[in-house]
Design an enzyme around this catalytic site. Structure first.
Site, PDB file in Angstrom:
ATOM      1  N   CYS A 111       0.816  -1.228   0.000  1.00 54.35           N
ATOM      2  CA  CYS A 111       0.000   0.000   0.000  1.00 54.35           C
ATOM      3  C   CYS A 111       0.848   1.276   0.000  1.00 54.35           C
ATOM      4  O   CYS A 111       0.337   2.358  -0.236  1.00 54.35           O
ATOM      5  CB  CYS A 111      -0.947  -0.002   1.189  1.00 54.35           C
ATOM      6  SG  CYS A 111      -2.066  -1.394   1.173  1.00 54.35           S
ATOM      7  N   HIS A 250      -3.414   7.243   2.728  1.00 54.77           N
ATOM      8  CA  HIS A 250      -3.842   5.927   2.264  1.00 54.77           C
ATOM      9  C   HIS A 250      -5.261   5.668   2.770  1.00 54.77           C
ATOM     10  O   HIS A 250      -5.589   5.999   3.908  1.00 54.77           O
ATOM     11  CB  HIS A 250      -2.880   4.867   2.801  1.00 54.77           C
ATOM     12  CG  HIS A 250      -3.250   3.487   2.397  1.00 54.77           C
ATOM     13  ND1 HIS A 250      -3.607   3.183   1.099  1.00 54.77           N
ATOM     14  CD2 HIS A 250      -3.348   2.333   3.102  1.00 54.77           C
ATOM     15  CE1 HIS A 250      -3.899   1.906   1.032  1.00 54.77           C
ATOM     16  NE2 HIS A 250      -3.752   1.372   2.221  1.00 54.77           N
ATOM     17  N   ASN A 280     -10.118   0.039   0.145  1.00 54.26           N
ATOM     18  CA  ASN A 280      -8.657   0.129   0.096  1.00 54.26           C
ATOM     19  C   ASN A 280      -8.174  -0.486  -1.217  1.00 54.26           C
ATOM     20  O   ASN A 280      -8.273  -1.691  -1.414  1.00 54.26           O
ATOM     21  CB  ASN A 280      -8.095  -0.626   1.308  1.00 54.26           C
ATOM     22  CG  ASN A 280      -6.582  -0.617   1.371  1.00 54.26           C
ATOM     23  OD1 ASN A 280      -5.910  -0.240   0.420  1.00 54.26           O
ATOM     24  ND2 ASN A 280      -6.042  -1.064   2.501  1.00 54.26           N
TER      25      ASN A 280
HETATM   26  N1  COA Z   1     -18.501  -7.910  10.175  1.00 56.08           N
HETATM   27  C1  COA Z   1     -18.995  -8.067  11.415  1.00 56.08           C
HETATM   28  N2  COA Z   1     -18.225  -8.313  12.485  1.00 56.08           N
HETATM   29  C2  COA Z   1     -16.896  -8.431  12.291  1.00 56.08           C
HETATM   30  C3  COA Z   1     -16.317  -8.283  11.013  1.00 56.08           C
HETATM   31  C4  COA Z   1     -17.174  -8.024   9.937  1.00 56.08           C
HETATM   32  N3  COA Z   1     -16.721  -7.862   8.674  1.00 56.08           N
HETATM   33  N4  COA Z   1     -14.982  -8.429  11.125  1.00 56.08           N
HETATM   34  C5  COA Z   1     -14.718  -8.663  12.425  1.00 56.08           C
HETATM   35  N5  COA Z   1     -15.872  -8.668  13.122  1.00 56.08           N
HETATM   36  C6  COA Z   1     -16.055  -8.872  14.557  1.00 56.08           C
HETATM   37  C7  COA Z   1     -14.922  -9.645  15.184  1.00 56.08           C
HETATM   38  O1  COA Z   1     -15.116 -11.045  15.048  1.00 56.08           O
HETATM   39  C8  COA Z   1     -14.993  -9.188  16.605  1.00 56.08           C
HETATM   40  O2  COA Z   1     -16.004  -9.887  17.270  1.00 56.08           O
HETATM   41  P1  COA Z   1     -15.791 -10.366  18.810  1.00 56.08           P
HETATM   42  O3  COA Z   1     -15.619  -9.080  19.584  1.00 56.08           O
HETATM   43  O4  COA Z   1     -17.040 -11.094  19.069  1.00 56.08           O
HETATM   44  O5  COA Z   1     -14.548 -11.193  18.786  1.00 56.08           O
HETATM   45  C9  COA Z   1     -15.426  -7.744  16.496  1.00 56.08           C
HETATM   46  O6  COA Z   1     -16.042  -7.607  15.211  1.00 56.08           O
HETATM   47  C10 COA Z   1     -14.288  -6.750  16.604  1.00 56.08           C
HETATM   48  O7  COA Z   1     -13.223  -7.230  15.801  1.00 56.08           O
HETATM   49  P2  COA Z   1     -11.889  -6.424  15.600  1.00 56.08           P
HETATM   50  O8  COA Z   1     -10.968  -7.208  14.697  1.00 56.08           O
HETATM   51  O9  COA Z   1     -11.379  -5.964  16.921  1.00 56.08           O
HETATM   52  O10 COA Z   1     -12.467  -5.167  14.817  1.00 56.08           O
HETATM   53  P3  COA Z   1     -11.741  -3.815  14.514  1.00 56.08           P
HETATM   54  O11 COA Z   1     -12.483  -2.707  15.092  1.00 56.08           O
HETATM   55  O12 COA Z   1     -10.249  -3.914  14.736  1.00 56.08           O
HETATM   56  O13 COA Z   1     -11.958  -3.717  12.931  1.00 56.08           O
HETATM   57  C11 COA Z   1     -10.699  -3.963  10.929  1.00 56.08           C
HETATM   58  C12 COA Z   1     -11.394  -4.684  12.071  1.00 56.08           C
HETATM   59  C13 COA Z   1     -10.084  -4.988  10.001  1.00 56.08           C
HETATM   60  C14 COA Z   1     -11.741  -3.146  10.172  1.00 56.08           C
HETATM   61  C15 COA Z   1      -9.629  -3.008  11.517  1.00 56.08           C
HETATM   62  O14 COA Z   1      -8.811  -3.731  12.397  1.00 56.08           O
HETATM   63  C16 COA Z   1      -8.764  -2.382  10.481  1.00 56.08           C
HETATM   64  O15 COA Z   1      -9.216  -1.567   9.680  1.00 56.08           O
HETATM   65  N6  COA Z   1      -7.471  -2.671  10.509  1.00 56.08           N
HETATM   66  C17 COA Z   1      -6.528  -2.111   9.577  1.00 56.08           C
HETATM   67  C18 COA Z   1      -6.582  -2.911   8.322  1.00 56.08           C
HETATM   68  C19 COA Z   1      -5.843  -2.262   7.222  1.00 56.08           C
HETATM   69  O16 COA Z   1      -5.755  -1.074   7.135  1.00 56.08           O
HETATM   70  N7  COA Z   1      -5.314  -3.098   6.328  1.00 56.08           N
HETATM   71  C20 COA Z   1      -4.656  -2.685   5.166  1.00 56.08           C
HETATM   72  C21 COA Z   1      -3.377  -2.052   5.462  1.00 56.08           C
HETATM   73  S1  COA Z   1      -2.797  -1.312   4.062  1.00 56.08           S
END
Ligand code: COA
Length: 325
Positions: A111, A250, A280
């Site tokens: 990215c 980004h 993204n």
């Molecule tokens: N829909 C519904 N629930 C979801 C889900 C989805 N698509 N994805 C995860 N969950 C759930 C999880 O299972 C978790 O449930 P639990 O509390 O019962 O275990 C809960 O939501 C929270 O999960 P978590 O992983 O802590 O969520 P988050 O707030 O961190 O959001 C991302 C997840 C992936 C959106 C976030 O971590 C993110 O944006 N990370 C950066 C990713 C990124 O930028 N990647 C590219 C880099 S270039």
């Protein structure tokens, strides 16, 4: 000599995949995706489309916008983590389709790819090796996605953006900061498909041919390194965040962008956001955003801009430049 952007272009595939569409495929819903990421929909390549097709269309539009003859391009750099093939390079395919004689290579920095490629293109011109360089960020991210993994499939989309770099009367490139920390490689990886683990029936069964990401770790990493790299280029340029007219971050997650705006005490109006439409698109996000901001008339000559990338590698970095069109 001032070296800046002479023209911009982008291309997004036609097919739209909404959050509601995804909710029919995995256990998720529109509300969760909107509130946790800010994404509403994303674009998906057609069955017969690959990264070079998107890159070619973005490139053509950037050359047109620059108002130059395509034969003036001497080097093509394609930043991508989803090349058409392991070899040949996607850049060579684009060179052939443009029908020009030019050096061409791909650049792999996930990215952060466009920020790396912009700096590389600038350096070739600064060194006097080439006069005009076409820098493209292009991705067919959805080709790497496990459509059963709700942690990744909601985040990514496909697209391409391009800029033509060359000598300008004023403004242009001011400073760059490029960083890699390979100790975090496993946080975002496609384990199989390279020389470490060639594709086999076993890696397909284990879903190792798809992108695997530790979302929480990447989120923490982004919030930590984003301010660090921005501060670095501001310091090099001897300016403060208040002097920046537009940040082009980004487009991974709206919460990451909001936390940075807060950290720098800047209003969200100073951060370009289009992730609600495209998700993204990895190396393509920044050049798509620059092109949209340009075409929307949001960039004025003399504006100070900071483009910031972070992602797989792990890599991160920024470019500070002055709009010269
Ligand atoms: N829909 C519904 N629930 C979801 C889900 C989805 N698509 N994805 C995860 N969950 C759930 C999880 O299972 C978790 O449930 P639990 O509390 O019962 O275990 C809960 O939501 C929270 O999960 P978590 O992983 O802590 O969520 P988050 O707030 O961190 O959001 C991302 C997840 C992936 C959106 C976030 O971590 C993110 O944006 N990370 C950066 C990713 C990124 O930028 N990647 C590219 C880099 S270039």
């Amino acid at each position: 000599m001032k070296i800046g952007i002479l023209g911009t272009g982008s291309y997004l595939p036609e097919k739209v995949l909404t959050n509601d569409d995804l909710a029919k495929m995995v256990d998720t819903n529109d509300e969760w995706i909107r509130t946790r990421t800010g994404i509403i929909e994303r674009r998906i390549v057609a069955e017969d489309e690959a990264t070079s097709d998107l890159a070619y269309k973005a490139a053509k539009s950037a050359i047109e916008d620059a108002g130059i003859n395509k034969d003036e391009i001497e080097l093509i750099i394609v930043a991508t983590m989803t090349p058409d093939h392991v070899t040949p390079s996607t850049a060579a395919i684009v060179q052939d389709r443009l029908g020009i004689r030019a050096a061409a290579f791909d650049l792999s920095a996930a990215c952060t790819g466009f920020v790396y490629a912009y700096t590389t293109g600038y350096s070739f011109i600064r060194a006097g090796i080439y006069k005009k360089v076409l820098v493209i960020g292009a991705e067919a991210m959805t080709r790497t996605i496990d459509w059963e993994d709700r942690g990744t499939c909601i985040l990514f989309g496909d697209g391409a953006g391009a800029v033509v770099l060359g000598e300008t009367d004023s403004g242009g490139f001011i400073a760059s900061n490029l960083v890699a920390d390979g100790s975090g490689a496993c946080e975002l990886m496609i384990p199989s498909g390279g020389s470490r683990k060639p594709v086999s029936i076993e890696t397909i069964k284990n879903k190792e041919i798809y992108m695997q990401m530790n979302g929480r770790e990447i989120f923490k990493f982004a919030v930590k390194v984003f301010p660090e790299t921005v501060e670095n280029v501001l310091e090099q340029g001897n300016i403060t965040a208040d002097d920046v007219d537009l940040f082009i971050p980004h487009q991974a997650n709206i919460r990451i962008i909001e936390s940075i705006a807060k950290r720098f005490k800047q209003s969200m109006d100073k951060f370009y956001v289009n992730l609600q439409k495209y998700g993204n698109t990895s190396a393509a996000t920044i050049p798509i955003a620059i092109d949209e901001a340009n075409k929307e008339g949001r960039l004025k000559k003399g504006d100070k801009l900071v483009a910031v990338g972070f992602g797989g590698g792990l890599t991160y970095g920024s470019v500070l430049f002055e709009w010269s069109k």
